[in-house]
Structures are given as structure tokens and as C-alpha cells.
Design a protein around this motif. Structure first.
Motif, mmCIF file in Angstrom:
data_model
loop_
_atom_site.group_PDB
_atom_site.id
_atom_site.type_symbol
_atom_site.label_atom_id
_atom_site.label_comp_id
_atom_site.label_asym_id
_atom_site.label_seq_id
_atom_site.Cartn_x
_atom_site.Cartn_y
_atom_site.Cartn_z
ATOM 1 N N LEU A 36 13.514 -4.688 17.459
ATOM 2 C CA LEU A 36 12.037 -4.784 18.087
ATOM 3 C C LEU A 36 11.259 -3.068 17.081
ATOM 4 N N PRO A 37 12.054 -1.865 17.349
ATOM 5 C CA PRO A 37 11.184 -1.122 17.000
ATOM 6 C C PRO A 37 11.208 -1.301 15.256
ATOM 7 N N ALA A 38 11.998 -1.565 14.644
ATOM 8 C CA ALA A 38 11.549 -1.499 13.512
ATOM 9 C C ALA A 38 10.690 -2.675 12.718
ATOM 10 N N ILE A 39 10.288 -3.764 13.130
ATOM 11 C CA ILE A 39 9.549 -4.883 13.398
ATOM 12 C C ILE A 39 8.278 -4.153 13.564
ATOM 13 N N ARG A 40 7.348 -3.476 14.464
ATOM 14 C CA ARG A 40 6.383 -2.305 14.784
ATOM 15 C C ARG A 40 6.560 -2.270 14.068
ATOM 16 N N GLU A 41 6.781 -0.970 13.795
ATOM 17 C CA GLU A 41 7.018 0.235 12.130
ATOM 18 C C GLU A 41 5.883 -0.358 11.271
ATOM 19 N N LEU A 42 7.037 -1.655 11.119
ATOM 20 C CA LEU A 42 6.513 -2.703 9.300
ATOM 21 C C LEU A 42 4.870 -3.061 9.919
ATOM 22 N N GLY A 61 4.916 -8.800 13.177
ATOM 23 C CA GLY A 61 4.529 -9.829 14.480
ATOM 24 C C GLY A 61 5.973 -10.576 14.588
ATOM 25 N N LEU A 62 6.282 -10.666 16.170
ATOM 26 C CA LEU A 62 7.254 -11.029 17.084
ATOM 27 C C LEU A 62 7.294 -13.079 17.468
ATOM 28 N N VAL A 63 7.839 -13.762 16.153
ATOM 29 C CA VAL A 63 7.497 -15.320 16.691
ATOM 30 C C VAL A 63 9.186 -15.715 17.599
ATOM 31 N N ALA A 64 8.490 -15.555 19.437
ATOM 32 C CA ALA A 64 10.551 -15.450 20.193
ATOM 33 C C ALA A 64 9.631 -16.837 20.648
ATOM 34 N N TYR A 65 11.196 -17.335 19.952
ATOM 35 C CA TYR A 65 11.858 -18.270 20.576
ATOM 36 C C TYR A 65 12.681 -19.054 21.154
ATOM 37 N N TRP A 69 6.316 -13.268 30.930
ATOM 38 C CA TRP A 69 7.581 -12.272 30.962
ATOM 39 C C TRP A 69 7.515 -11.788 29.230
ATOM 40 N N VAL A 70 7.582 -12.626 29.043
ATOM 41 C CA VAL A 70 7.774 -12.414 27.333
ATOM 42 C C VAL A 70 6.296 -12.158 26.264
ATOM 43 N N LEU A 71 5.435 -12.646 26.665
ATOM 44 C CA LEU A 71 3.975 -12.606 26.482
ATOM 45 C C LEU A 71 3.531 -10.890 27.045
ATOM 46 N N ALA A 72 3.986 -10.071 28.292
ATOM 47 C CA ALA A 72 3.764 -9.361 28.624
ATOM 48 C C ALA A 72 4.458 -7.728 27.692
ATOM 49 N N GLN A 73 5.718 -8.381 26.424
ATOM 50 C CA GLN A 73 6.122 -7.240 25.757
ATOM 51 C C GLN A 73 5.759 -6.467 25.236
ATOM 52 N N GLY A 74 4.416 -7.392 24.789
ATOM 53 C CA GLY A 74 3.546 -6.603 24.067
ATOM 54 C C GLY A 74 2.226 -7.796 22.986
ATOM 55 N N GLU A 75 0.821 -7.383 22.626
ATOM 56 C CA GLU A 75 0.255 -8.270 22.600
ATOM 57 C C GLU A 75 0.668 -8.927 20.715
ATOM 58 N N ASP A 76 1.850 -8.381 20.190
ATOM 59 C CA ASP A 76 1.871 -8.542 19.081
ATOM 60 C C ASP A 76 3.304 -9.226 18.818
ATOM 61 N N ILE A 77 3.670 -10.194 19.987
ATOM 62 C CA ILE A 77 3.892 -10.914 20.419
ATOM 63 C C ILE A 77 3.490 -12.353 20.492
#
Length: 324
Positions: free
Chosen positions: A187-193, A196-200, A261-269
Motif C-alpha cells: 500500500l505505501p508503494a502504490i501510494r508513492e507511485l 489506485g487500489l482495487v480491493a477485491y 471500512w474498506v472505503l474509509a481506508q483512503g480516497e484512492d481505494i
């Protein structure tokens, strides 16, 4: 609710629709019901449809084609590739450029479209440098038949190598109250780059809905997954019961609490709970209306901290395909 998919990606629905279960993954298929569910998602403005070319040997793509006929511009098609199948289940992974070039043409035919919005490498092939695979995918972008490139279940090292070849728009990976492995490095790596995160599997394949009370309630491939077996099942059920109590206090369902809860972990999710029924689709979409306060999140963390779940995500023979 719409969210931007990665720093350079499009706006898509925060709650998308995972379509795998429509092709026999969890119980019997219901093509008519599935088509109606996809069309209802589009009616409600939830455009992110997730599929893969290996879901029942292309059946899932053909199903989506039927559902979006005349509505192509309303849909954002996310297609995974590179996972071969065998009679006994998932087979080897292929990231060979020739395989990718061939697979995309078949997907376009089954989907009855001339482009795919997000084309995702389902797993990292340990025998092919990821840079070569991404090179082939970038050719597809240059030709206009793929708009954005994604990765799935990749390690932070592979993600960085891939992003050095071509911008990666999204990482699709399991992320939920039960599965939080990515929080340490990925998660830190993709945020640095700016990926976006697609959480399945935000509902942990339905378990977080609270509907399963004994292992016998699972009649499909979930019965082969360690988290849903024997003693693990009952230990994990105790966690779900605590979440269910909290959801009652929040005037929502356990499923809605888990998705919120998943959505609350970041606007990039964004997240893609799967269903083949309109009832559950609408329930999942309503998760966007569940507001979790700082205190709520702290309570959930106390109930279900990272690593508390008993059992691994997949049987041991599949675990080595993850985090490559």
C-alpha cells in the motif's frame, strides 16, 4: 460516489461489481439474473465491472457483453489475464508477451468491444521479467485497444519495476477487514507511485455478511480455503459476530460495515464486492452512505486488528502465486 482510479486514471464508481461469481465460482450460475444485476449496476451509475478471461473459459466476458449491449460507454470494463486454467482449477501463470497479445484479441471478441478500459495482469509470471510483460501491454495501449494497465497480487518490487516501463493505473488485490497484508509494504508503494487500489473480496467471500453459521453452509470452492474450515471457521465466526453487533448499532448490515471500512481506508481505494443478485448489489452500493467516525474505526480496529484472522487466504499450493 465516484473516485479517481490512480493519479492519472479515470473517475469510476467507488463500489464496483465483481462478476466472477456469475460464472459458477460460488454456486450455480444464473445468466438471466446476472445480466439483470449488471444492467442494474449501470442504471445506478456504478460502472466498474470486473471480469477475467479465465472465468469459466470466457463465459463471464460473454455474459457481460450481453448485459452491456448498447450501453458500452456506460461501462468501465476491467479485465484480468495471464492465469491459465486446468481441469482441476487454476493452472500456471503466463506473462509471455505473445500470450498477452493473443489473449486480448479473444477478450475483445467475447466482450464485443474494440477496447478494454483496464487490462490487468492477474499474477506475476516468475519465468518472464515483468518488464517484458508490461512492454507488451504498453503496445496495446499505443494501439488504442487498452486504455489503462493494471497489476494484481504483485509485490512492491514488481510494482516498481512495472511502473518504470509504463504507468500502472491500478493494483487489484484482496483487501478487507480480514486481509490486510498489503498495509506493510504494498500500500505505501502504490501510494508513492500514484497507483489506485482495487480491493477485491471486501466481504471475505461473503463470510463478513454474517450469513454463514457452520462450515456446511459453504457448498462451493470456499470449503477448500483454510479460513472457512474446521476450527478456523468458528474462531473467525466469533469475530464476525462482534462486527454484526456493531453494524446493528450503526443501523446497517455487517456487509455494509465491512465495505464502508474498506472505503474509509483512503480516497484512492475502490472496491468490487461480487454478487449475481440485484438485492445484494443494491445493499453493497448503499455502503457508500455508511459514515464511520474516528471512534467507529478505532472500535473496529480493537475488534479486528490486522493478523487476527485464523487460516490463510488460499490453500498452500496457491499461496506461492501471491506477492511475487
Amino acid at each position: 460516489m465516484k473516485r479517481k482510479l490512480g493519479k492519472n486514471g479515470p473517475m469510476v464508481s467507488a463500489v464496483g461489481l465483481g462478476c466472477m461469481g456469475m460464472s459458477g465460482a460460488y454456486g450455480q450460475s444464473d445468466d438471466a439474473g446476472s445480466v439483470a444485476t449488471i444492467q442494474r449496476a449501470l442504471e445506478l451509475g456504478h460502472n466498474f465491472l470486473d471480469t477475467a478471461d479465465y472465468y469459466l473459459a470466457g463465459h463471464n466476458e460473454q455474459l457481460i457483453a450481453q448485459a452491456i449491449k448498447g450501453k458500452r460507454e456506460s461501462a468501465f470494463l476491467s479485465v484480468k489475464t495471464g492465469q491459465l486454467v486446468s481441469p482441476s482449477g487454476p493452472g500456471p501463470v503466463s506473462g509471455h508477451p505473445d500470450y498477452i497479445r493473443n489473449a486480448v484479441m479473444h477478450s475483445l471478441q467475447r466482450l464485443k468491444t474494440d477496447y478494454i478500459d483496464l487490462y490487468t495482469l492477474a499474477r506475476i509470471d516468475p519465468n518472464i521479467p515483468v518488464e517484458e510483460t508490461i512492454g507488451a501491454l504498453s503496445e496495446l495501449v499505443a494501439k488504442g485497444i487498452v486504455r489503462y494497465i493494471g497489476l494484481s497480487e504483485a509485490s512492491s518490487a514488481s510494482i516498481k519495476k512495472a511502473a518504470a516501463v509504463h504507468p500502472i493505473t491500478a493494483l487489484q488485490i484482496e483487501y478487507s477487514l480480514w486481509t490486510r497484508d498489503i498495509e506493510a509494504e504494498v500500500l505505501p508503494a502504490i501510494r508513492e507511485l500514484g497507483i489506485g487500489l482495487v480491493a477485491y473480496a471486501p466481504l471475505s467471500r461473503g463470510f463478513l455478511s454474517g450469513e454463514f453459521k457452520t462450515p456446511d453452509d459453504l457448498k462451493d470452492n470456499r470449503m477448500h480455503m483454510p479460513r472457512y474450515q474446521g476450527e478456523n471457521f468458528y474462531k473467525n465466526l466469533q469475530l464476525v459476530e462482534k462486527i454484526s453487533t456493531l453494524s446493528t448499532e450503526k443501523n446497517c448490515t455487517p456487509s455494509q460495515l465491512a465495505i464502508a471500512w474498506v472505503l474509509a481506508q483512503g480516497e484512492d481505494i475502490i472496491t468490487i464486492p461480487g454478487t449475481k443478485r440485484i438485492k445484494y448489489l443494491e445493499e453493497n452500493i448503499a455502503s457508500e452512505n455508511v459514515q464511520l467516525t474516528k471512534e467507529d474505526l478505532e472500535t473496529i480496529e480493537a475488534i479486528m486488528p490486522a493478523g487476527i484472522v485464523s487460516g490463510s487466504r488460499y490453500p498452500e499450493r496457491f499461496m506461492n502465486t501471491l506477492n511475487r
